[in-house]
Each structure stands twice: as C-alpha cells, then as structure tokens.
Design a protein around this motif. Structure first.
Motif, PDB file in Angstrom:
ATOM      1  N   LEU A  30      38.164 -17.358  -3.140  1.00  0.00           N
ATOM      2  CA  LEU A  30      36.869 -17.317  -2.466  1.00  0.00           C
ATOM      3  C   LEU A  30      37.015 -17.058  -0.973  1.00  0.00           C
ATOM      4  O   LEU A  30      36.195 -16.364  -0.366  1.00  0.00           O
ATOM      5  N   PHE A  31      38.057 -17.618  -0.362  1.00  0.00           N
ATOM      6  CA  PHE A  31      38.215 -17.517   1.085  1.00  0.00           C
ATOM      7  C   PHE A  31      38.827 -16.192   1.537  1.00  0.00           C
ATOM      8  O   PHE A  31      38.499 -15.696   2.619  1.00  0.00           O
ATOM      9  N   LEU A  32      39.702 -15.600   0.744  1.00  0.00           N
ATOM     10  CA  LEU A  32      40.397 -14.383   1.165  1.00  0.00           C
ATOM     11  C   LEU A  32      39.446 -13.229   1.489  1.00  0.00           C
ATOM     12  O   LEU A  32      39.608 -12.595   2.542  1.00  0.00           O
ATOM     13  N   PRO A  33      38.456 -12.932   0.668  1.00  0.00           N
ATOM     14  CA  PRO A  33      37.530 -11.847   1.053  1.00  0.00           C
ATOM     15  C   PRO A  33      36.768 -12.153   2.337  1.00  0.00           C
ATOM     16  O   PRO A  33      36.554 -11.263   3.163  1.00  0.00           O
ATOM     17  N   LEU A  34      36.382 -13.408   2.527  1.00  0.00           N
ATOM     18  CA  LEU A  34      35.663 -13.795   3.740  1.00  0.00           C
ATOM     19  C   LEU A  34      36.541 -13.631   4.978  1.00  0.00           C
ATOM     20  O   LEU A  34      36.123 -13.049   5.984  1.00  0.00           O
ATOM     21  N   SER A  35      37.773 -14.126   4.916  1.00  0.00           N
ATOM     22  CA  SER A  35      38.662 -14.013   6.074  1.00  0.00           C
ATOM     23  C   SER A  35      39.026 -12.552   6.344  1.00  0.00           C
ATOM     24  O   SER A  35      39.144 -12.145   7.501  1.00  0.00           O
TER      25      SER A  35
END
Length: 168
Positions: free
Chosen positions: A96-101
């Motif tokens: 979930l966090f990788l695309p956002l970062s």
C-alpha cells in the motif's frame, strides 16, 4: 540478497549525510545565539539555514529510520502473531505504501525541477536564498525512502513465505 544489500547501503549513506548535517545546523544556531545575545546583531541567514538543514536531516534520515525499525509502530497485536503472519501484514502495508511513496518522489522531483529552473527564492528573510537545494534533499530523501520500502517489501515477502526472518 544483493538488491537489499545495495539499497541498504544507499540508505545508510543517506543516513550518514543526515547525521553530518547536524554539524552545520548546530553551527548556525550557535552563531545566531551568539550574534543575537552577545553582539546584539542577529544574522540574516541563520533562521533559513536552520529550517532548510533540519528539513534535509529529516528527509534524508527517514529511510534509515525505517531500515533500523525506528518508526512508530503499535506491536500489541503483532507480538501475538507468528512470524509468517507478521510477514503477510508487513507485505500488505508495504504494497500500500510503495505506490504512494513513489508518487510523492515523482512529485518532489517536479517540485525540485521547477524551483531549479525558475530560481525560486524563499522570500522569508532579507537573505532570500534559492530553494532548490532544500527541494533536492526532499526528493532524494523520498527516493531513498521508496527504495528502502522496496527492500522492506522483499524482506517481508520472504518472511511471509518462511524463507527468511524479518530483520526488524
């Protein structure tokens, strides 16, 4: 795993740069205090140097904090779960966090490039420095964070599959 080793070496390097930046931060603050209270002549530049360097320290250090497990976490539930289940939960969180970062890294790159090409200045003091070096540290910090998230994702997948213990 070689990819994880390379990413973590980059993360350590960024963390070392962040640690070294505390020296000019302390120097600027000591100079400002001395100038203001002893010489009765405050500097034009210390405030801007301090917030820019502090921002760089934070941004360059966040990936290293993730690498060594120093981000805030609530372990009440995860301490009762198996290593594999924790690996699955971490995998989902990093997915979930990788695309956002990654998206934030790309946006910060554009922000840096706009400031660099336009010569954008702070406008907060008479010194009025250019802002692109500060924006560059934000971009690099998030780039390294995204790489470290990728490394953590790989480690958590391996843990979920029972192939390797999660380091944190």
């Amino acid at each position: 795993m070689k990819l994880i080793t390379i990413i973590e070496a980059i993360t350590r390097f960024a963390g070392a740069i962040a640690a070294l930046l505390t020296l000019p931060l302390v120097g600027a603050l000591v100079t400002e205090v001395f100038s203001r209270y002893v010489l009765n002549s405050p500097t034009l530049w210390a405030f801007e140097v301090s917030y820019m360097v502090m921002g760089a320290i934070f941004m360059l250090g966040i990936a290293n904090a993730l690498r060594i497990g120093q981000h805030v976490s609530v372990d009440v539930i995860t301490l009762t779960l198996s290593r594999r289940t924790n690996g699955v939960l971490r995998t989902l969180a990093y997915l979930l966090f990788l695309p956002l970062s990654s998206w934030l890294t790309l946006e910060l790159y554009h922000y840096f490039m706009e400031a660099f090409s336009s010569g954008e200045r702070s406008g907060r003091s008479a010194w009025n420095p250019v802002l692109w070096p500060s924006y560059l540290s934000w971009f690099v910090g998030f780039l390294v964070l995204s790489l470290q998230v990728l490394a953590e994702l790989i480690k958590s997948i391996r843990q979920a599959l029972g192939r390797e213990d999660y380091a944190a």
